[in-house]
Design an enzyme around this catalytic site. Structure first.
Site, mmCIF file in Angstrom:
data_model
loop_
_atom_site.group_PDB
_atom_site.id
_atom_site.type_symbol
_atom_site.label_atom_id
_atom_site.label_comp_id
_atom_site.label_asym_id
_atom_site.label_seq_id
_atom_site.Cartn_x
_atom_site.Cartn_y
_atom_site.Cartn_z
ATOM 1 C CD GLU A 219 -0.718 -18.265 -18.275
ATOM 2 O OE1 GLU A 219 -0.061 -18.428 -17.240
ATOM 3 O OE2 GLU A 219 -0.478 -17.364 -19.118
ATOM 4 C CG ASP B 166 -15.800 0.251 8.466
ATOM 5 O OD1 ASP B 166 -16.905 0.706 8.147
ATOM 6 O OD2 ASP B 166 -14.723 0.834 8.219
#
Ligand code: GLA
Length: 737
Positions: A614, A534
């Site tokens: 990876e 928020d």
């Protein structure tokens, strides 16, 4: 001058570059709302022709004018029990039992600069252009004064509002509801767009027509919550991403909140927004003032994307005070999903070595480093390192990580306490619990009573002590349960209704002190992922862990919803292992990275378990990300659909486009995209394209296109087959062919 007062008609005009907001003092002093929308040069006084409406009462001094009813006229700050039966902004009861209020204009003041709110986060005037209007209204019977504050940010097209309630009377009163703003929309047809969710699936957009009656978006969990984000939009039914009127309402508050949207008998819409009134009762003695938190309002006639971008820019530039709001963020590797509670210093160091090899900047030691925290049932509050795991404490580990050339970051959950902790054993009264009742448990932990100054002091000193003692440059600030049993052992019975809000004020005070003393520390908010995502938190922390769910299928949806109110610079986004720990789904590493590059990138996996291929892929991802980061962090964000998005530089010379295909079909139709945010007059080269998640190598795509072609005709991508396949394209301005 963005605020003007026409003394003849008693009209206030608030002007931003692309909006006008008007209100008028009515014949007997009520502050009536006139208009919020596109700029209009006229003073719109008497536009609101009073109409006689049965069963809508009239103020006593206007009883001869049956049309004048607070029940039908739009107001700036509504109240209860005064003839307005719609949602009140204010509910009060005095010691002698009086309820309601009849607020009338007393005075006003227009000043340069932005008002400040003591103890609460609020937007600030970065460019010295803001102006403030303060209008004081008074209820003669009780002496209650409401000071309505309007901070007008002209260039930003934002109006910040807040309210101070003063007891200027002679008897004590109790506030049962104090909204931050009331916005009456007398005309027009509006739909509500809000963002609901749950843990691991936050901020899912839901758009619906308004129905007669009250629709409430609220949280009574003590935090802004995973379930209902404190942000909503009202939009005309025809509003799209690119066209149409819409209004954004964003409370700057991290506790329980409530926004009522009411469609009334006249077809008018009222929005009343502010802190939750569930259990709220604030004692106000004569002479005392209560400040309701800020709320940000913005209007645009240009669609949802424009409104989102207004909030993005505003939160980045005028709300978040951290220097990191404008500065590059470190790429981090977090230990949580790599090791959970099962680690020692060697394990963390080996993750750190792997992080360094991948090209990351920061190693974050997550939960499990303190007390006897080998599981989540214990030790919150005992913020001393577990010597069993970390011999010699944090310092040797911090140094070793620093020696690798990495910054060190630490997880902490300071607002909480485990029942099984030395802190709780020493101070059982520091937890929120109701005498004589076993508290509701959640993750086996209790909530510390932050309304008590000695508790917030202790939290501040504990964290400051860690930051003073060690070279910690990042804190992940977690909060893993909702508030229940909201009873403070330190407050008298008549003040228990203040506990929840005082708790939030305590939190803000700790954050205020810490961010002031440690401006070079990057604080990342978190509440079981995005349970406290928020504007209140974003005043202190530049980024928040968006969700515990890192499965890119889910994350793309979560980040899509989040993007309506919040900028990518606020979104913590990690690449985690496959199969995903929240959903069990397997996805390609490349697709996970593409999703995480819509936020502030991190990795949450054990580098030791990666193959050499990876690792090489991640090194390349991080190198890409560093190049894209200014666009992602500070560029303009465009939603191109629910699973495609782009960032464009404000200069319109670079853009990063990401397209994903969540459900590839056989014999797929062409994937065709009209881009946004480009300059139709310029030319762009696809300077890089990265396909991801593709099982079948797509046809190459390159070339130079006019901005006009990309905007109006669009770009057709090759057919994409795979597991969350997609493409990431970097467009750079070039010479015309
Ligand atoms: C919360 C956070 C996670 C992790 C754990 C640790 O769930 O959202 O990222 O930090 O706590 O307990």
């Amino acid at each position: 001058m963005s605020i003007r007062y026409d003394a003849t008609q008693r009209i206030f005009r608030l002007e931003t570059n692309h909006t006008t907001y008007q209100m008028q003092v009515g014949p007997v002093g009520h502050l009536l709302h006139l208009y919020y929308g596109r700029p209009v040069p006229d003073a719109l006084g008497y536009r609101l022709l009073p109409r006689d409406c049965g069963f809508s009462p009239n103020p006593y001094d206007l009883r001869e004018h049956r049309g004048w009813s607070l029940d039908t006229l739009p107001q700036e700050y509504s109240s209860a029990d005064n003839g307005d039966f719609r949602c009140p902004s204010l509910e009060v009861r005095t010691a002698s039992g009086m309820r309601g209020s009849d607020l009338r204009y007393v005075t006003h003041e227009i000043s340069k600069g932005k008002y400040a709110l003591s103890g609460l986060p609020a937007a600030f005037d970065r460019d010295d252009t803001c102006e403030t209007l303060s209008v004081t209204l008074k209820d003669a019977a009780t002496g209650l004064e409401a000071e309505l504050l309007y901070g007008v940010f002209a260039a930003e097209d934002v109006i910040a509002r807040a309210v101070r309630i003063k007891n200027a009377g002679t008897e004590p009163m109790t506030l049962h509801r104090v909204a931050s703003a009331c916005l009456d929309l007398p005309f027009g047809s509006w739909e509500l767009l809000h963002f609901h969710g749950r843990h691991c699936m936050e901020r899912q957009p839901e758009r619906r027509p308004l129905l007669h009656g009250v629709q409430t978006i609220s949280s009574n969990r003590g935090a802004s919550s995973h379930q209902h984000n404190p942000f909503l939009m009202l939009c005309a039914p025809e509003t799209t991403e690119d066209t149409g009127e819409c209004i954004g309402v964003m409370p700057v508050y991290s506790g329980g909140h409530r926004t009522d949207v009411e469609l009334d008998q006249s077809g008018s819409v009222r929005v009343v927004t502010g802190i939750s009134d569930a259990g709220f009762a604030w004692q106000l003695s004569p002479g005392e003032t209560f400040t309701a938190p800020e709320v940000l309002l913005s209007f645009t006639p240009s669609g949802l994307t424009a409104l989102s971008q207004t909030f993005h820019r505003f939160l980045r530039r005028n709300l978040c005070r951290s220097k990191f709001s404008q500065q590059p963020r470190p790429v981090l590797v977090n230990s949580w999903e790599a090791a959970y509670f099962d680690f020692d210093a060697d394990r963390i160091l080996s993750i750190a070595r792997g992080a360094k090899e991948l090209g990351a900047d920061l190693l974050v030691l997550d939960d499990g480093w303190f007390g006897r925290r080998s599981h989540d049932k214990t030790s919150l509050g005992d913020w001393t390192p577990d010597e069993g795991k970390l011999p010699g404490g944090l310092e040797p580990l911090v140094r070793a990580v620093n020696d690798l050339g990495l910054q060190f970051g630490l997880w902490i959950e300071p607002e909480m306490v485990s029942e099984d902790s030395d802190l709780y054993r020493a101070h059982p009264d520091w937890a929120l619990t109701v005498p004589g009742r076993k508290p509701a448990m959640s993750r086996d932990q209790l909530v510390l009573d932050l309304s008590r100054p000695e508790v917030s002091d202790w939290i501040f000193e504990t964290i400051a002590g860690l930051l003073r003692a060690h070279n910690i440059t990042y804190i992940k600030w977690d909060m893993n349960r909702s508030l229940t049993d909201v009873f403070s052992r330190a407050l008298p019975p008549e003040r228990q209704g203040e506990t929840a809000h005082r708790w939030v004020l305590g939190l803000y005070e700790i954050l205020e002190r810490l961010t002031a003393e440690f401006p070079d520390v990057l604080f990342e908010g978190c509440a079981g992922g995005g349970g406290r995502f928020d504007a209140g938190m974003l005043a202190y922390v530049p980024q928040i862990w968006c969700s515990d769910n890192t499965d890119p299928y889910s994350r793309i949806a979560i980040q899509y919803g989040t993007s309506f109110g919040y900028p990518a610079s606020a979104v913590g986004a990690h690449v985690s292992a496959s199969p995903n720990h929240q959903t069990g789904r397997r996805t390609p590493l490349s697709s996970r990275a593409a999703a995480a590059m819509a936020g502030m990138l991190g990795y949450e996996l054990d580098p030791g378990k990666l193959s050499e291929d990876e690792k090489a892929e991640i090194r390349r991802q991080i190198a890409d990300y560093r190049e894209f980061a200014p666009l992602i962090q500070l560029g303009d964000h465009y939603r191109l659909g629910t699973s495609a998005w782009m960032f464009a530089s404000p200069e319109r010379d670079r853009a990063l486009v990401t397209v994903t295909v969540p459900a590839p079909e056989g014999n797929p139709r062409p994937l065709h995209l009209r881009l946004k945010g480009l300059d139709p007059e310029k030319y762009y080269a696809i300077s890089r394209i990265r396909y991801f998640g593709c099982e079948i190598e797509p046809a190459p795509l390159q070339g130079v296109y006019s901005g006009a072609a990309l905007l109006y005709a669009g770009l057709t991508l090759p057919q994409l087959y795979g597991n969350l396949p997609g493409a990431q394209l970097l467009l750079e301005q070039t010479e015309a062919l």
